[in-house]
Design a protein around this motif. Structure first.
Motif, mmCIF file in Angstrom:
data_model
loop_
_atom_site.group_PDB
_atom_site.id
_atom_site.type_symbol
_atom_site.label_atom_id
_atom_site.label_comp_id
_atom_site.label_asym_id
_atom_site.label_seq_id
_atom_site.Cartn_x
_atom_site.Cartn_y
_atom_site.Cartn_z
ATOM 1 N N VAL A 88 -28.548 10.795 -31.667
ATOM 2 C CA VAL A 88 -29.804 11.544 -31.546
ATOM 3 C C VAL A 88 -29.618 12.788 -30.688
ATOM 4 O O VAL A 88 -30.272 13.800 -30.921
ATOM 5 N N THR A 89 -28.699 12.721 -29.725
ATOM 6 C CA THR A 89 -28.391 13.912 -28.925
ATOM 7 C C THR A 89 -27.740 14.972 -29.810
ATOM 8 O O THR A 89 -28.128 16.146 -29.764
ATOM 9 N N LYS A 90 -26.792 14.561 -30.619
ATOM 10 C CA LYS A 90 -26.116 15.476 -31.546
ATOM 11 C C LYS A 90 -27.107 16.107 -32.515
ATOM 12 O O LYS A 90 -27.046 17.307 -32.797
ATOM 13 N N LEU A 91 -28.013 15.296 -33.023
ATOM 14 C CA LEU A 91 -28.992 15.773 -34.001
ATOM 15 C C LEU A 91 -30.186 16.479 -33.351
ATOM 16 O O LEU A 91 -31.054 16.987 -34.064
ATOM 17 N N LYS A 92 -30.218 16.458 -32.023
ATOM 18 C CA LYS A 92 -31.336 17.055 -31.266
ATOM 19 C C LYS A 92 -32.676 16.441 -31.678
ATOM 20 O O LYS A 92 -33.654 17.127 -31.903
ATOM 21 N N VAL A 93 -32.644 15.110 -31.770
ATOM 22 C CA VAL A 93 -33.835 14.343 -32.129
ATOM 23 C C VAL A 93 -34.233 13.510 -30.924
ATOM 24 O O VAL A 93 -33.387 12.887 -30.282
ATOM 25 N N THR A 94 -35.496 13.501 -30.629
ATOM 26 C CA THR A 94 -36.003 12.667 -29.541
ATOM 27 C C THR A 94 -36.600 11.405 -30.151
ATOM 28 O O THR A 94 -37.522 11.506 -30.969
ATOM 29 N N PRO A 95 -36.061 10.221 -29.793
ATOM 30 C CA PRO A 95 -36.671 8.989 -30.311
ATOM 31 C C PRO A 95 -38.157 8.964 -29.978
ATOM 32 O O PRO A 95 -38.576 9.383 -28.890
ATOM 33 N N LYS A 96 -38.956 8.512 -30.927
ATOM 34 C CA LYS A 96 -40.400 8.536 -30.778
ATOM 35 C C LYS A 96 -40.946 7.118 -30.707
ATOM 36 O O LYS A 96 -40.786 6.321 -31.635
ATOM 37 N N THR A 97 -41.594 6.816 -29.599
ATOM 38 C CA THR A 97 -42.227 5.512 -29.430
ATOM 39 C C THR A 97 -43.289 5.344 -30.510
ATOM 40 O O THR A 97 -43.956 6.291 -30.898
ATOM 41 N N ASN A 98 -43.433 4.110 -30.984
ATOM 42 C CA ASN A 98 -44.363 3.832 -32.071
ATOM 43 C C ASN A 98 -44.857 2.398 -31.943
ATOM 44 O O ASN A 98 -44.464 1.679 -31.020
ATOM 45 N N ALA A 99 -45.693 1.991 -32.885
ATOM 46 C CA ALA A 99 -46.279 0.645 -32.827
ATOM 47 C C ALA A 99 -45.209 -0.444 -32.869
ATOM 48 O O ALA A 99 -45.339 -1.470 -32.192
ATOM 49 N N SER A 150 -34.595 5.301 -43.510
ATOM 50 C CA SER A 150 -33.857 6.370 -42.819
ATOM 51 C C SER A 150 -33.601 7.521 -43.782
ATOM 52 O O SER A 150 -33.062 7.327 -44.864
ATOM 53 N N LYS A 151 -33.972 8.699 -43.362
ATOM 54 C CA LYS A 151 -33.743 9.902 -44.180
ATOM 55 C C LYS A 151 -32.411 10.551 -43.827
ATOM 56 O O LYS A 151 -31.734 11.091 -44.681
ATOM 57 N N ASN A 152 -32.048 10.521 -42.554
ATOM 58 C CA ASN A 152 -30.818 11.154 -42.104
ATOM 59 C C ASN A 152 -29.622 10.263 -42.437
ATOM 60 O O ASN A 152 -29.599 9.081 -42.081
ATOM 61 N N ALA A 153 -28.635 10.842 -43.095
ATOM 62 C CA ALA A 153 -27.469 10.070 -43.541
ATOM 63 C C ALA A 153 -26.694 9.478 -42.366
ATOM 64 O O ALA A 153 -26.186 8.356 -42.462
ATOM 65 N N GLU A 154 -26.585 10.210 -41.266
ATOM 66 C CA GLU A 154 -25.836 9.698 -40.110
ATOM 67 C C GLU A 154 -26.569 8.545 -39.432
ATOM 68 O O GLU A 154 -25.939 7.584 -38.995
ATOM 69 N N LEU A 155 -27.886 8.631 -39.353
ATOM 70 C CA LEU A 155 -28.673 7.530 -38.788
ATOM 71 C C LEU A 155 -28.540 6.301 -39.676
ATOM 72 O O LEU A 155 -28.312 5.192 -39.191
#
Length: 181
Positions: A88-99, A150-155
């Motif tokens: 997620v750091t590489k992808l510059k994505v912040t994990p998002k808290t959810n239900a 998952s949409k992102n192939a690496e994830l």
């Protein structure tokens, strides 16, 4: 096992709340729709919870087999967390808290209270029984919900890579479970 409908209402189920039961109609069997940042949050949270269970076992158990298993859980799940954080750091994505993340945390708090109330062989059995159930539900959720959404192939690749690790943990926990009966 509770249904997704109950998960949405109560918000207090573990990952097993994501899974389907045969007691409800097909229309009610809808998985929560998660974005990649939400999936990352679920993945990190689920692994962190198992690290916390392992740390509890390392403090409370006197059984060498249980302690060795807990060490493996702590090391392996921390490694998966590191891979997820690196991604997620590489992808510059912040994990998002959810239900789902909140549900995992609520369920873990309840399970930790149950485990904290036990000691000795009763703790060991409860810890290992929880590990079996937790890994079974996690594997099902990763395979049936997280990977497909998952949409992102690496994830997606990271999740796919983690499944065999979790299946190995499950088999190890089941072997210990048989020894503790």
């Amino acid at each position: 096992m509770k249904t997704l409908k109950n998960l949405a209402l109560s918000g207090t189920m573990l990952l097993s709340g994501l899974l389907f039961t045969t007691n409800i109609s097909a229309q009610e069997q809808k998985a929560p729709q998660l974005t990649d940042p939400e999936i990352a949050s679920v993945a990190v949270t689920a692994n962190q919870i198992d690290v916390e269970y392992a740390e509890m076992a390392l403090k409370k158990s006197n059984n060498k087999t249980v302690k060795n298993f807990a060490t493996t859980m702590k090391n392996d799940h921390n490694a998966v967390i590191k891979m997820a954080v690196d991604l997620v750091t590489k992808l510059k994505v912040t994990p998002k808290t959810n239900a789902v993340t909140k549900s995992l945390l609520d369920g873990a708090a309840k399970e930790k209270a149950i485990l904290n109330a036990k000691s000795g062989k009763a703790f060991d059995k409860a810890y290992v029984d929880n590990e079996v159930a937790y890994h079974e539900s996690t594997i099902k959720a990763v395979e049936s919900i997280l990977i497909p959404q998952s949409k992102n192939a690496e994830l997606k690749a990271l999740l796919v890579k983690a499944v065999p690790i979790f299946k190995t943990h499950l088999e190890h926990a089941k072997m210990i479970q048989k020894e503790l009966k």
